[in-house]
Motif scaffolding. Structure first.
Motif, PDB file in Angstrom:
ATOM      1  N   ASN A   1       3.074   1.600  -3.314  1.00 34.24           N
ATOM      2  CA  ASN A   1       2.290   1.886  -4.514  1.00 34.24           C
ATOM      3  C   ASN A   1       1.347   3.069  -4.341  1.00 34.24           C
ATOM      4  O   ASN A   1       0.355   3.202  -5.073  1.00 34.24           O
TER       5      ASN A   1
ATOM      6  N   THR B   1      -1.948  -2.208  -9.293  1.00 35.80           N
ATOM      7  CA  THR B   1      -2.894  -3.144  -8.692  1.00 35.80           C
ATOM      8  C   THR B   1      -4.186  -3.069  -9.487  1.00 35.80           C
ATOM      9  O   THR B   1      -4.518  -2.020 -10.045  1.00 35.80           O
TER      10      THR B   1
ATOM     11  N   VAL C   1     -10.756   3.566  -2.542  1.00 34.59           N
ATOM     12  CA  VAL C   1      -9.310   3.318  -2.541  1.00 34.59           C
ATOM     13  C   VAL C   1      -8.816   3.073  -3.962  1.00 34.59           C
ATOM     14  O   VAL C   1      -9.414   2.292  -4.715  1.00 34.59           O
ATOM     15  N   TRP C   2      -7.735   3.761  -4.348  1.00 31.59           N
ATOM     16  CA  TRP C   2      -7.025   3.500  -5.604  1.00 31.59           C
ATOM     17  C   TRP C   2      -5.568   3.195  -5.261  1.00 31.59           C
ATOM     18  O   TRP C   2      -4.994   3.802  -4.348  1.00 31.59           O
ATOM     19  N   VAL C   3      -4.956   2.264  -6.014  1.00 29.00           N
ATOM     20  CA  VAL C   3      -3.585   1.826  -5.746  1.00 29.00           C
ATOM     21  C   VAL C   3      -2.858   1.631  -7.072  1.00 29.00           C
ATOM     22  O   VAL C   3      -3.396   1.010  -7.991  1.00 29.00           O
ATOM     23  N   TYR C   4      -1.633   2.128  -7.171  1.00 36.28           N
ATOM     24  CA  TYR C   4      -0.827   1.875  -8.363  1.00 36.28           C
ATOM     25  C   TYR C   4      -0.495   0.384  -8.489  1.00 36.28           C
ATOM     26  O   TYR C   4      -0.397  -0.339  -7.486  1.00 36.28           O
TER      27      TYR C   4
ATOM     28  N   VAL D   1       0.835  -1.203   0.000  1.00 35.77           N
ATOM     29  CA  VAL D   1       0.000   0.000   0.000  1.00 35.77           C
ATOM     30  C   VAL D   1       0.871   1.255   0.000  1.00 35.77           C
ATOM     31  O   VAL D   1       0.613   2.213  -0.739  1.00 35.77           O
TER      32      VAL D   1
ATOM     33  N   ALA E   1      -1.037   4.271  -2.444  1.00 31.00           N
ATOM     34  CA  ALA E   1      -2.493   4.154  -2.359  1.00 31.00           C
ATOM     35  C   ALA E   1      -3.094   5.410  -1.748  1.00 31.00           C
ATOM     36  O   ALA E   1      -2.517   6.011  -0.829  1.00 31.00           O
TER      37      ALA E   1
ATOM     38  N   ASN F   1      -8.969  -4.411  -6.071  1.00 33.11           N
ATOM     39  CA  ASN F   1      -8.571  -3.852  -4.781  1.00 33.11           C
ATOM     40  C   ASN F   1      -9.027  -2.409  -4.601  1.00 33.11           C
ATOM     41  O   ASN F   1      -8.749  -1.793  -3.576  1.00 33.11           O
ATOM     42  N   PHE F   2      -9.736  -1.874  -5.595  1.00 28.41           N
ATOM     43  CA  PHE F   2     -10.211  -0.492  -5.529  1.00 28.41           C
ATOM     44  C   PHE F   2     -11.597  -0.492  -4.881  1.00 28.41           C
ATOM     45  O   PHE F   2     -12.619  -0.455  -5.553  1.00 28.41           O
TER      46      PHE F   2
END
Length: 551
Positions: free
Chosen positions: A376, A404, A399-402, A373, A378, A408-409
């Motif tokens: 990347n 990924t 939630v946004w994550v590079y 997290v 998040a 997981n968003f």
């Protein structure tokens, strides 16, 4: 938007007539082979003295050539002795042309206003006559969206913002053994179709969905095979095509092209009207920071913004189930609360190694390692492209994550829960698009690519036909794209677009301009290569295939 055509998304009139003719021939054939009920020999009481006598019943072992009169050939004698009659009636080019004219491909206007011709025309009418092409494959009968909404039980929905046609490819991942190990796609499709009155009433059978591959003696999915079976495409070598191709990693998805995916709440509770965003929801929304941490706390979103600040980042969202050639992807400039600051404040306990974002709808299977997290970048998104996060994108926070996938968003976050998990389970809920196709056992759609500005089968005229301008993406979640290859001759020759120094945090957005040498139908194959974590090339097992017709 162009007027929606009144094309029945089922078996065409031509196919029905063909089926009727075949049925009649089979019925006559059954009679000839003694399968039909015997004709009555009893006298009639019709009183019609002029009525012709019933023909004598042929012996049960008799044979009648049911196509003798249809062929035009002399009905008696040896075939080899009648060849002098052939030049008078038997035709080559005229017969082929007549069949092609009688089997011109159908067209319709899709819901985005594009004219679509799913099957190419060919000089003999081969595709319609021998492949029955217009009556095979999922979307010959229905859209995938309506098929899912028509199921007798609830199913989550995905609607594309881009005009790309949604196909069964978006079903592969969720119904694979590597995703849930139950409810396999083949079983679900077979059970719902073979017992369907609608499917049976339209003459549906195994070959409505399958292709018999004689080389492997297996039934393959028709939609995987069709473009390699169709006749009528104009092939152009890479040298002759001289397509102009380019790419960037900064293109932002327009608001109208964002995809929509439902949450797990009851539909009556969904927030779906982006024109009416209730600010009080944001102001009063709370997130509980809890679990294995030293400083558990519940805060409103405004309090979190004040405590942790916000950052802006361009980020992609590529859904983990995004199938080959599909458009469950977008890239936006998002603004939100950096989760690294939240983690620093929460002070995870010794040994805690997981943070689990949990949605208000109960979505709780997106656990990620704390290091993942942080590394990347998040963020808890509250704005998209300078505006308040839309209702349809998870308002008030997501939630946004590079590096990924969209799996997981998590939308509408209610909890950020710290957990302690065994080392071998740390990545078990980090979705990187690595679900397998049960038909091959290989990773299905990683890396992936698609055309985003038209549906496959689109008919282009005027300025849109010369040059043809196509736009699309290539992506592999956490793997950088190495190159994208394009072919207009069924993969015999390729034009390569190298993408050096590619950053896996962003999508690779490509543009292609191609001037067709003549009117007709063309097939574009797209082959994408990414760089796996071990440094090896990773090539998708399926080419993305896109058909278009120019006039």
């Amino acid at each position: 938007m162009r007027k929606q055509a009144r094309k029945q998304r089922g078996f065409s009139r031509k196919a029905r007539l063909g089926a009727l003719t075949l049925a009649c021939a089979l019925a006559l054939g059954c009679a000839a082979w003694g399968c039909a009920p015997a004709a009555s020999t009893a006298p009639t009481d019709s009183g019609d003295e002029g009525a012709a006598e019933a023909p004598a019943v042929e012996p049960s072992d008799g044979y009648s050539d049911q196509l003798a009169s249809a062929s035009g050939y002399p009905t008696e004698g040896r075939f080899v002795d009648g060849v002098t009659a052939l030049p008078d009636f038997y035709q080559n080019s005229e017969k082929n042309a007549a069949n092609a004219e009688a089997n011109q491909p159908e067209r319709y206007t899709d819901r985005n206003g594009f004219t679509v011709q799913p099957v190419p025309a060919d000089a003999r009418g081969f595709n319609a006559t021998y492949l029955n092409a217009e009556n095979r494959g999922c979307t010959s009968c229905h859209t995938m969206e309506n098929a899912i909404m028509s199921l007798p039980t609830y199913h989550r929905l995905i609607f594309f913002g881009y005009p790309t046609e949604q196909t069964f490819a978006n079903c592969i991942a969720c119904h694979s053994e590597t995703y849930q190990g139950t409810n396999y796609l083949g079983e679900a499709v077979h059970s719902t179709h073979m017992g369907s009155a609608m499917f049976e009433s339209q003459g549906g059978n195994c070959f409505s969905c399958h292709y018999n591959d004689v080389k492997t003696s297996t039934l393959k999915r028709w939609d995987d095979a069709k473009y390699n079976l169709y006749q009528g495409f104009t092939d152009v070598t890479a040298e002759e095509a001289q397509a102009s191709v380019s790419y960037d990693q900064t293109t932002i998805t327009p608001a109208e092209n964002r995809f929509f995916k439902t949450v797990k709440d009851e539909p009556a509770e969904w927030l779906v009207d982006d024109a009416n965003v209730d600010p009080s929801i944001y102001e009063n929304w709370t997130v509980s920071i809890d679990g294995d941490c030293e400083n558990p706390v519940t805060m409103t979103l405004p309090e979190m913004v004040e405590q942790f600040g916000t950052v802006k980042q361009v980020m992609k969202m590529d859904c983990t189930i995004n199938g080959v050639g599909q458009a469950t992807i977008m890239q936006s400039e998002v603004e939100g609360i950096p989760l690294s600051k939240v983690i620093e404040f929460a002070k995870p306990k010794a040994g805690a190694n997981i943070v689990s974002p949990i949605g208000s709808d109960g979505y709780d299977y997106a656990q990620m390692p704390i290091d993942w997290v942080v590394d990347n970048d998040a963020i808890l998104v509250t704005k998209m492209d300078g505006e308040v996060l839309p209702n349809t994108q998870g308002y008030p926070c997501m939630v946004w994550v590079y590096n990924t996938s969209g799996g997981n968003f998590v939308k509408r976050i209610s909890n950020l829960t710290f957990m302690t998990q065994p080392e071998d389970a740390l990545m078990s809920q980090v979705y990187l698009g690595e679900f397998a196709d049960d038909c091959t056992g290989e990773v299905y759609s990683k890396p992936n690519s698609a055309v985003l500005n038209y549906p496959t089968g689109v008919v282009l005229t005027g300025d849109e036909a010369s040059p043809v301008h196509l736009e699309g993406f290539a992506d592999a979640f956490n793997e950088p794209i190495k190159k994208i290859e394009f072919s207009f001759d069924h993969g015999a020759t390729w034009q390569t677009l190298d993408t050096p120094n590619n950053d896996s945090k962003y999508w690779t957005y490509w543009r292609l301009d191609f001037t067709p040498p003549e009117p007709g139908s063309y097939l574009l194959n797209i082959r994408t290569t990414s760089i796996a974590p071990d440094g090896t090339d990773h090539v998708c097992q399926y080419d993305t295939q896109f058909m278009f017709t120019v006039e």
